[in-house]
Structures are given as structure tokens and as C-alpha cells.
Design an enzyme around this catalytic site. Structure first.
Site, PDB file in Angstrom:
ATOM      1  N   SER A  97      61.525  27.946  52.406  1.00  0.00           N
ATOM      2  CA  SER A  97      60.339  28.419  53.127  1.00  0.00           C
ATOM      3  C   SER A  97      60.360  27.941  54.572  1.00  0.00           C
ATOM      4  O   SER A  97      60.073  28.714  55.502  1.00  0.00           O
ATOM      5  CB  SER A  97      59.062  27.927  52.435  1.00  0.00           C
ATOM      6  OG  SER A  97      58.929  28.471  51.142  1.00  0.00           O
TER       7      SER A  97
ATOM      8  N   HIS B  25      53.350  27.038  56.703  1.00  0.00           N
ATOM      9  CA  HIS B  25      53.805  27.062  55.312  1.00  0.00           C
ATOM     10  C   HIS B  25      52.629  27.145  54.356  1.00  0.00           C
ATOM     11  O   HIS B  25      52.664  27.868  53.359  1.00  0.00           O
ATOM     12  CB  HIS B  25      54.630  25.800  55.034  1.00  0.00           C
ATOM     13  CG  HIS B  25      55.086  25.661  53.622  1.00  0.00           C
ATOM     14  ND1 HIS B  25      54.480  24.801  52.728  1.00  0.00           N
ATOM     15  CD2 HIS B  25      56.080  26.269  52.939  1.00  0.00           C
ATOM     16  CE1 HIS B  25      55.092  24.879  51.561  1.00  0.00           C
ATOM     17  NE2 HIS B  25      56.058  25.763  51.650  1.00  0.00           N
TER      18      HIS B  25
END
Length: 234
Positions: A40, A68
């Protein structure tokens, strides 16, 4: 079909039919559970680079963790850091600073075990009976009463406000009146009523470190993730 990547592979699923009965191909990343967060952050870094957004090294871990947490790249533009805010916050945590939040959700999201390694703990007074009584007696919100209770703590404090602009406004007043001097103010309440204004007040402080999400965006999850980003940087 699988194509090798760095820490993952790509798998193309053939002949997927969507709601319009159109067949299409969808490419899935096969990522190990232990590698999902890493992947990510790789994507975040890649997309920031594509947009030609280059974050200061000391701020990057915090901004990227906000992205995130929210999948919102606006945090690359709306997070405002006072001078040396990150360095001062890290030093405070190393020296046992505790964190005060304005929601139980924010408290639950902070890595308390890691914070305890440095001698700090996390407080949220919003559910305390004495706070409820004080708010009723004085005709204020619980958020205001909880900031008053925080003034009674005799320790280094970081405030992480992600929900209540009234908490942030009252914290500003307490600071201006010399009743408290936080090690850091994280000002990221979300919403519409007095949210922008409360943040702008914090931005006027000259001798208190702050990290503020300018505008309407924020939330308890953002407040918690900023705290965690700082803790993970140690």
C-alpha cells in the site's frame, strides 16, 4: 496468468461479467498478508511521484499514513506542520509524553503498547461521569469539559483532536490563558460547524507545535494514525 512483481504477483481473471453483461478482464494483485501494508505504501509513493508531489522526509511517514488510512491524497496538500513539529513530538514521546484524545475511537486506534514502551499512555475523558456532570452544570459540551480535566494532568501531553471542534477551540483558549502547554496539538476534527475555524485558531499559535489538517477533512482515525506514525518513527 501470473506476472512477477517485487513483493507480489499479478493475476488476470478472464471473462468477468459486469452488471451490464459486458465481459472484461480484472487484474488482481496477489500479496502476502504480511506484505499488504508495505505494498500500500509503495502505491502511495508511486502515485505521489506521478503527481510530482515531493514530501519533506521528516513529514512523509505521517502524510503517507494519513493517505493510507483514508485513501485520500488531499492530505498531501492540506496537512500543515509547524516548524520542527515532528522532531519536537518525537522528543516528547521519547521522554514519556502521554496522548489525550477527544473520542474513544481515537483512543482505541492508537498503539498503546508501543507508546507504553516510552512511558506514555492514552487518555480519553469523554465517557467519564464527572465530565458529563461538569458539562451539564456549565452548559458546555463534554469535549470542552474533557479538555478542562486534561489540565489537571501533571505530565507532558500531546492532544489528538479528531472529532470535536469545541475541544480544539477550548484547548486554544486554555493555551492562550497559560493554563496548559502541550508538547503537540494534532488538530484534525472533521465536519462543517466551526471545524475550519477551530483549525485556523491553532495555526495562529506561535510557541506550540502543531499538525493540522486544514479544511473540513479529518476524523478520529486520522488523529490516531498521526499518533501512530509518530510512534512508529521512533
Amino acid at each position: 496468468m501470473r506476472r512477477k512483481g517485487r513483493s507480489y504477483t499479478l493475476e488476470t481473471i478472464e471473462n468477468v461479467t459486469d452488471k451490464n453483461h459486458t465481459q472484461t478482464k480484472i487484474e488482481i494483485e496477489n500479496v502476502l498478508p504480511t506484505e499488504i501494508e508495505k505494498r500500500s505504501f509503495e502505491i502511495i509513493t508511486e502515485e505521489l511521484k506521478q503527481e510530482k508531489i515531493f514530501l519533506p522526509d521528516i513529514q512523509a511517514p505521517i502524510t503517507k499514513r494519513c493517505i493510507h488510512t483514508s485513501a485520500d491524497f488531499d492530505y498531501a496538500k492540506n496537512l500543515v506542520f509547524s516548524e520542527h513539529a515532528v522532531e519536537k513530538a518525537l522528543d516528547a514521546i521519547r521522554n514519556g509524553a502521554s496522548i489525550v484524545t477527544d473520542t474513544q475511537m481515537g483512543k482505541s486506534g492508537i498503539n498503546k503498547k508501543r507508546l507504553e514502551q516510552y512511558g506514555g499512555q492514552v487518555y480519553c475523558f469523554m465517557s467519564d461521569e464527572d465530565v458529563a456532570q461538569a458539562a451539564k452544570k456549565n452548559g458546555t459540551t463534554r469535549a470542552v469539559a474533557s479538555m478542562e480535566k486534561a489540565c489537571e494532568l501533571d505530565e507532558k501531553l500531546i492532544f489528538a483532536i479528531g472529532n470535536a471542534p469545541t475541544a480544539l477551540i477550548h484547548l486554544y483558549e486554555l493555551i492562550r490563558n497559560g493554563r496548559i502547554k502541550p508538547e503537540l496539538v494534532i488538530g484534525v476534527p472533521v465536519g462543517f460547524v466551526n471545524v475550519v475555524q477551530s483549525k485556523e485558531l491553532i495555526l495562529t499559535l506561535e510557541d506550540i507545535p502543531y499538525i493540522v489538517a486544514r479544511g473540513r477533512k479529518g476524523g478520529s482515525n486520522i488523529a490516531a494514525c498521526i499518533c501512530n506514525a509518530l510512534i512508529y518513527m521512533l
